[in-house]
Design an enzyme around this catalytic site. Structure first.
Site, PDB file in Angstrom:
ATOM      1  N   TYR A  68      -3.568  -7.303  16.709  1.00  0.00           N
ATOM      2  CA  TYR A  68      -3.600  -6.398  15.543  1.00  0.00           C
ATOM      3  C   TYR A  68      -4.864  -5.542  15.576  1.00  0.00           C
ATOM      4  CZ  TYR A  68      -3.583  -5.130  10.512  1.00  0.00           C
ATOM      5  OH  TYR A  68      -3.602  -4.466   9.301  1.00  0.00           O
ATOM      6  N   ILE A 114       0.831  -1.206   0.000  1.00  0.00           N
ATOM      7  CA  ILE A 114       0.000   0.000   0.000  1.00  0.00           C
ATOM      8  C   ILE A 114       0.870   1.264   0.000  1.00  0.00           C
ATOM      9  CG2 ILE A 114      -1.693   1.311   1.356  1.00  0.00           C
ATOM     10  CD1 ILE A 114      -2.736  -1.457   2.385  1.00  0.00           C
TER      11      ILE A 114
HETATM   12  P1  NAP Z   1       3.522  -4.827   3.613  1.00  0.00           P
HETATM   13  O1  NAP Z   1       3.448  -5.089   2.154  1.00  0.00           O
HETATM   14  O2  NAP Z   1       3.864  -5.942   4.531  1.00  0.00           O
HETATM   15  O3  NAP Z   1       4.602  -3.610   3.842  1.00  0.00           O
HETATM   16  C1  NAP Z   1       4.893  -3.194   5.140  1.00  0.00           C
HETATM   17  C2  NAP Z   1       5.800  -1.989   5.091  1.00  0.00           C
HETATM   18  O4  NAP Z   1       6.072  -1.570   6.444  1.00  0.00           O
HETATM   19  C3  NAP Z   1       7.156  -2.259   4.457  1.00  0.00           C
HETATM   20  O5  NAP Z   1       7.536  -1.139   3.672  1.00  0.00           O
HETATM   21  C4  NAP Z   1       8.096  -2.411   5.649  1.00  0.00           C
HETATM   22  O6  NAP Z   1       9.429  -2.008   5.369  1.00  0.00           O
HETATM   23  C5  NAP Z   1       7.479  -1.433   6.634  1.00  0.00           C
HETATM   24  N1  NAP Z   1       7.817  -1.749   8.013  1.00  0.00           N
HETATM   25  C6  NAP Z   1       7.541  -2.894   8.709  1.00  0.00           C
HETATM   26  N2  NAP Z   1       8.035  -2.813   9.958  1.00  0.00           N
HETATM   27  C7  NAP Z   1       8.636  -1.591  10.058  1.00  0.00           C
HETATM   28  C8  NAP Z   1       9.347  -0.923  11.103  1.00  0.00           C
HETATM   29  N3  NAP Z   1       9.549  -1.484  12.301  1.00  0.00           N
HETATM   30  N4  NAP Z   1       9.839   0.307  10.840  1.00  0.00           N
HETATM   31  C9  NAP Z   1       9.673   0.876   9.638  1.00  0.00           C
HETATM   32  N5  NAP Z   1       9.008   0.307   8.615  1.00  0.00           N
HETATM   33  C10 NAP Z   1       8.505  -0.927   8.831  1.00  0.00           C
HETATM   34  O7  NAP Z   1       2.195  -4.194   4.185  1.00  0.00           O
HETATM   35  P2  NAP Z   1       0.874  -3.641   3.437  1.00  0.00           P
HETATM   36  O8  NAP Z   1      -0.023  -4.771   3.209  1.00  0.00           O
HETATM   37  O9  NAP Z   1       1.246  -2.726   2.350  1.00  0.00           O
HETATM   38  O10 NAP Z   1       0.241  -2.815   4.661  1.00  0.00           O
HETATM   39  C11 NAP Z   1       0.461  -1.433   4.841  1.00  0.00           C
HETATM   40  C12 NAP Z   1      -0.447  -0.945   5.948  1.00  0.00           C
HETATM   41  O11 NAP Z   1      -1.808  -1.246   5.623  1.00  0.00           O
HETATM   42  C13 NAP Z   1      -0.212  -1.586   7.316  1.00  0.00           C
HETATM   43  O12 NAP Z   1      -0.354  -0.642   8.332  1.00  0.00           O
HETATM   44  C14 NAP Z   1      -1.284  -2.640   7.411  1.00  0.00           C
HETATM   45  O13 NAP Z   1      -1.609  -2.949   8.747  1.00  0.00           O
HETATM   46  C15 NAP Z   1      -2.433  -1.954   6.686  1.00  0.00           C
HETATM   47  N6  NAP Z   1      -3.424  -2.878   6.140  1.00  0.00           N
HETATM   48  C16 NAP Z   1      -3.091  -3.844   5.253  1.00  0.00           C
HETATM   49  C17 NAP Z   1      -4.063  -4.694   4.763  1.00  0.00           C
HETATM   50  C18 NAP Z   1      -3.750  -5.804   3.772  1.00  0.00           C
HETATM   51  O14 NAP Z   1      -4.620  -6.655   3.552  1.00  0.00           O
HETATM   52  N7  NAP Z   1      -2.586  -5.825   3.151  1.00  0.00           N
HETATM   53  C19 NAP Z   1      -5.374  -4.556   5.192  1.00  0.00           C
HETATM   54  C20 NAP Z   1      -5.691  -3.550   6.107  1.00  0.00           C
HETATM   55  C21 NAP Z   1      -4.701  -2.717   6.567  1.00  0.00           C
HETATM   56  P3  NAP Z   1      10.547  -3.073   4.809  1.00  0.00           P
HETATM   57  O15 NAP Z   1      10.017  -3.576   3.496  1.00  0.00           O
HETATM   58  O16 NAP Z   1      11.778  -2.280   4.635  1.00  0.00           O
HETATM   59  O17 NAP Z   1      10.623  -4.130   5.841  1.00  0.00           O
END
Ligand code: NAP
Length: 249
Positions: free
Chosen positions: A157, A19
């Site tokens: 979560y 995202i």
């Molecule tokens: P993702 O693909 O797993 O990417 C997570 C990102 O967060 C990566 O850029 C990672 O960096 C970074 N990150 C993780 N731990 C970190 C830390 N300690 N310090 C700094 N950066 C950190 O996640 P996503 O699915 O895009 O989700 C993004 C957001 O949307 C999250 O808040 C998630 O809870 C929310 N969300 C997601 C979904 C879904 O279905 N995917 C649904 C609802 C909400 P690195 O790559 O460098 O590790």
């Protein structure tokens, strides 16, 4: 008075993929200054930066653990030195955990809260001061529908995202007189690496429950974040806006 939108700077945490990367690209399409923050995916962050520059944007990549106030302070110094002070902050970095609460360790509970909730607090506190000073800013927190409804096997979560929702509503009231809006986007399942722990069979079962019949594309979440960040969205604040394909109504 805010700067013209195209001259503003947006900082997105966790923008190396998923995202966050889609949000960075959405802002880059209008040629804004984009800060791509990440933790360890150096090459992926550089690739997103390259794509944003191709779209016409000035880009900076920066790494810091959102759990560490020291690392974040150093990050702010580097950004200030290069003139990248955010007018728009997107607190997107997050992690999920799937499993029964009975099996959850205290360390894992802390990790989930520190990244999803404390990280947003630390980032916001660091950057809101400049927004308040200029009497303009946009903060968008990436939450989840589970923070609104709660999900079985994702109790920590859900609790962290529920906390982020309350943080959003409370801070919106505190910052409204200063011209800074604070909102959250609460997606349902989105097609990113975060969903990779589910098998295709499990994903199909989830999709059957979603009226739209599929997961969201990251770009669909990015367009909502973009909308909430526009200067003309200044009357929308303290809202948790869900994008769940009709699942949560
Ligand atoms: P993702 O693909 O797993 O990417 C997570 C990102 O967060 C990566 O850029 C990672 O960096 C970074 N990150 C993780 N731990 C970190 C830390 N300690 N310090 C700094 N950066 C950190 O996640 P996503 O699915 O895009 O989700 C993004 C957001 O949307 C999250 O808040 C998630 O809870 C929310 N969300 C997601 C979904 C879904 O279905 N995917 C649904 C609802 C909400 P690195 O790559 O460098 O590790």
């Amino acid at each position: 008075m805010s700067k013209p939108f195209r001259e503003q700077t947006v900082l997105i945490t966790g923008a190396s993929r998923g995202i966050g990367a889609a949000v960075a690209e959405r802002f880059a399409t209008v040629g804004m200054n984009v800060v791509i923050h990440y933790l360890q995916s150096h090459e992926a962050a550089n690739e997103i930066a390259r794509r944003c520059s191709v779209l016409g944007s000035k880009v900076m990549t920066i790494t810091a653990d959102v759990r560490s106030s020291e690392q974040l302070l150093r990050m702010r110094e580097k950004l200030e030195a290069k003139g990248y002070v955010p007018d728009i902050l997107v607190n997107n970095a997050g992690v999920s955990h799937y499993g029964m609460l009975a099996d959850l360790s205290e360390n894992e509970w802390d990790r989930i809260f520190e990244i999803n909730l404390k990280g947003s607090f630390l980032m916001t506190q660091l950057f809101m001061e400049a927004m308040v000073r200029q009497k303009y800013g946009r903060i968008v927190n990436i939450s989840s529908i589970w923070g609104m409804t709660g999900a079985s096997c994702e109790v920590a979560y859900s609790a962290a995202k529920g906390g982020l929702n309350a943080f959003t509503k409370a801070l919106a009231k505190e910052l409204a007189p200063s011209g800074v809006t604070v909102n959250a986007v609460a997606p349902g399942p989105v097609d990113t690496e975060m969903m990779s722990s589910f098998s295709q069979e499990e994903k199909n079962a989830i999709m059957q429950e979603i009226p739209v019949g599929r997961f969201a594309h990251p770009a669909e979440i990015a367009s909502l974040v973009y909308y909430l960040s526009l200067p003309e969205s200044g009357y929308i604040t303290g809202q948790i806006v869900n994008a769940s394909g009709g699942w949560v109504t």
